[in-house]
Design an enzyme around this catalytic site. Sequence first.
Site, mmCIF file in Angstrom:
data_model
loop_
_atom_site.group_PDB
_atom_site.id
_atom_site.type_symbol
_atom_site.label_atom_id
_atom_site.label_comp_id
_atom_site.label_asym_id
_atom_site.label_seq_id
_atom_site.Cartn_x
_atom_site.Cartn_y
_atom_site.Cartn_z
ATOM 1 N N HIS A 13 0.827 -1.210 0.000
ATOM 2 C CA HIS A 13 0.000 0.000 0.000
ATOM 3 C C HIS A 13 0.863 1.263 0.000
ATOM 4 O O HIS A 13 1.697 1.448 0.880
ATOM 5 C CB HIS A 13 -0.900 -0.023 1.238
ATOM 6 C CG HIS A 13 -1.980 0.989 1.253
ATOM 7 N ND1 HIS A 13 -2.317 1.693 2.384
ATOM 8 C CD2 HIS A 13 -2.827 1.415 0.283
ATOM 9 C CE1 HIS A 13 -3.328 2.496 2.126
ATOM 10 N NE2 HIS A 13 -3.657 2.348 0.852
ATOM 11 N N ARG A 14 0.672 2.104 -1.003
ATOM 12 C CA ARG A 14 1.363 3.398 -1.112
ATOM 13 C C ARG A 14 2.888 3.250 -1.067
ATOM 14 O O ARG A 14 3.588 4.154 -0.605
ATOM 15 C CB ARG A 14 0.861 4.371 -0.045
ATOM 16 C CG ARG A 14 -0.639 4.609 -0.122
ATOM 17 C CD ARG A 14 -1.154 5.589 0.911
ATOM 18 N NE ARG A 14 -2.610 5.532 0.971
ATOM 19 C CZ ARG A 14 -3.359 6.158 1.875
ATOM 20 N NH1 ARG A 14 -2.782 6.913 2.795
ATOM 21 N NH2 ARG A 14 -4.661 6.050 1.862
ATOM 22 N N GLU A 40 0.912 -0.264 -4.726
ATOM 23 C CA GLU A 40 -0.234 0.618 -4.958
ATOM 24 C C GLU A 40 0.196 2.052 -4.730
ATOM 25 O O GLU A 40 1.034 2.325 -3.864
ATOM 26 C CB GLU A 40 -1.370 0.233 -3.996
ATOM 27 C CG GLU A 40 -2.675 0.968 -4.208
ATOM 28 C CD GLU A 40 -2.825 2.204 -3.337
ATOM 29 O OE1 GLU A 40 -3.866 2.893 -3.468
ATOM 30 O OE2 GLU A 40 -1.924 2.500 -2.531
ATOM 31 N N ASP A 42 -1.293 6.485 -5.392
ATOM 32 C CA ASP A 42 -2.407 7.378 -5.702
ATOM 33 C C ASP A 42 -1.949 8.446 -6.677
ATOM 34 O O ASP A 42 -0.888 9.057 -6.484
ATOM 35 C CB ASP A 42 -2.910 8.053 -4.424
ATOM 36 C CG ASP A 42 -3.313 7.046 -3.369
ATOM 37 O OD1 ASP A 42 -4.335 6.380 -3.561
ATOM 38 O OD2 ASP A 42 -2.601 6.921 -2.356
ATOM 39 N N HIS A 55 -2.178 11.268 -2.161
ATOM 40 C CA HIS A 55 -3.465 10.691 -1.782
ATOM 41 C C HIS A 55 -4.530 11.755 -1.553
ATOM 42 O O HIS A 55 -5.618 11.707 -2.137
ATOM 43 C CB HIS A 55 -3.315 9.846 -0.507
ATOM 44 C CG HIS A 55 -4.616 9.264 -0.032
ATOM 45 N ND1 HIS A 55 -5.467 9.944 0.813
ATOM 46 C CD2 HIS A 55 -5.205 8.072 -0.277
ATOM 47 C CE1 HIS A 55 -6.520 9.200 1.057
ATOM 48 N NE2 HIS A 55 -6.394 8.054 0.406
ATOM 49 N N GLU A 115 -4.070 3.963 -8.267
ATOM 50 C CA GLU A 115 -5.398 4.447 -7.930
ATOM 51 C C GLU A 115 -5.560 5.862 -8.480
ATOM 52 O O GLU A 115 -4.804 6.774 -8.125
ATOM 53 C CB GLU A 115 -5.658 4.449 -6.427
ATOM 54 C CG GLU A 115 -7.062 4.958 -6.130
ATOM 55 C CD GLU A 115 -7.414 5.034 -4.654
ATOM 56 O OE1 GLU A 115 -8.406 5.722 -4.336
ATOM 57 O OE2 GLU A 115 -6.712 4.423 -3.838
ATOM 58 N N LYS A 117 -7.028 9.191 -8.284
ATOM 59 C CA LYS A 117 -7.549 9.907 -7.115
ATOM 60 C C LYS A 117 -7.807 11.365 -7.521
ATOM 61 O O LYS A 117 -7.033 12.268 -7.199
ATOM 62 C CB LYS A 117 -6.511 9.833 -5.994
ATOM 63 C CG LYS A 117 -7.063 10.018 -4.600
ATOM 64 C CD LYS A 117 -7.670 8.738 -4.081
ATOM 65 C CE LYS A 117 -8.064 8.887 -2.617
ATOM 66 N NZ LYS A 117 -8.778 7.697 -2.139
ATOM 67 N N ASP A 237 -0.546 -2.457 4.406
ATOM 68 C CA ASP A 237 0.501 -1.565 4.920
ATOM 69 C C ASP A 237 1.650 -2.361 5.522
ATOM 70 O O ASP A 237 2.768 -1.836 5.641
ATOM 71 C CB ASP A 237 -0.056 -0.663 6.037
ATOM 72 C CG ASP A 237 -1.018 0.384 5.525
ATOM 73 O OD1 ASP A 237 -0.731 1.007 4.488
ATOM 74 O OD2 ASP A 237 -2.065 0.593 6.171
#
Length: 249
Positions: A13-14, A40, A42, A55, A115, A117, A237
Site C-alpha cells: 500500500h502506497r 499501490e 495514488d 493521496h 489508484e 484519485k 501496509d
Amino acid sequence: MSAPWPYPFWIAHRGAGKLAPENTLAAFRLGASHGWRMFECDAKLSADGVVILLHDATLQRTTSGQGTAGDLPWSTLARLDAGSWHSRQYAGEPLPTLENVTRFCRASDWLLNIEIKPTPGTDRATGEEVARVAALCWAQAAVPPLLTSFSPKALAGARHAAPHLPRGLLLDGLPEGWLDEARSLDCGAVVNQHTQWTAETVEQTQAAGLRALSYTVNEPEAARRLVGFGIDGIITDRIDLFAPAARSA
C-alpha cells in the site's frame, strides 16, 4: 471464465505502508528492499496537467505545502518536502510524478496498481490523463499497470484514453448494482474494503469473470479470513509482517 491474472497476490500500500512517507520513491525503494514486487499508489493532476503521486486533495497532511494540490503547477509542487511529516530520516523527499515511479518500476520489472484519485470536479480528465501517461510509460511492458478508482467517471475516462489497460472498481461496501457497475466499466476486478467481503460475494465476483481484491489488510486474522474466501489479491501496509511471495497469511 476469468482472463489470466498477471499480478501477484500481495500488493504494498502506497509503496511501503506506514514505514516510509507514502507515495514517494523512498517508500517504493523500502518496499522493494522487503521483497515486494507490486505497489499501490495514488495519482492526481497538478494544475498544469502533470500526473503526481498524492493521496489527499490537499497538501498539508503529507507535504510542506498548503491548499489544494490540483490548484498548483508542477513547478511549485516539485519543491515541496514530502518526507519530513513522516520522520526526520526522510526530510526533503520530493513528490514524484507518475513517470518517475514508472521508470523506477520498469527498471526492475516491478508492477503498479495506480489508484486514480481525482481532485474533486476533475474525475474524467484525471482518468484520461493517468491512463494516457500509464499507457505511454508502460508501452511494450509484459504486464501493464492496474488502474483503479472509486470514481466511475475516472474509470470511464481511463477506458476512453487507454481501453487496453486493465481496470478495477474500488468500493467501500457493496451497494446495490455494484457488480453491474463494474461490468459496465469493463473492469477486470472489484477492490473492496476487507471487512465488506463475504465468501458469497467473492464467489459472485469471480463467477462474473472478475477478480476480487481487498484493502487495507494489516492483521493476519483478517488475511486468513480472506484467503479462506478465495480472494485474488490483498493490499497491505504491513510490508514487514506478510511474506509477499506467499499466498497464505
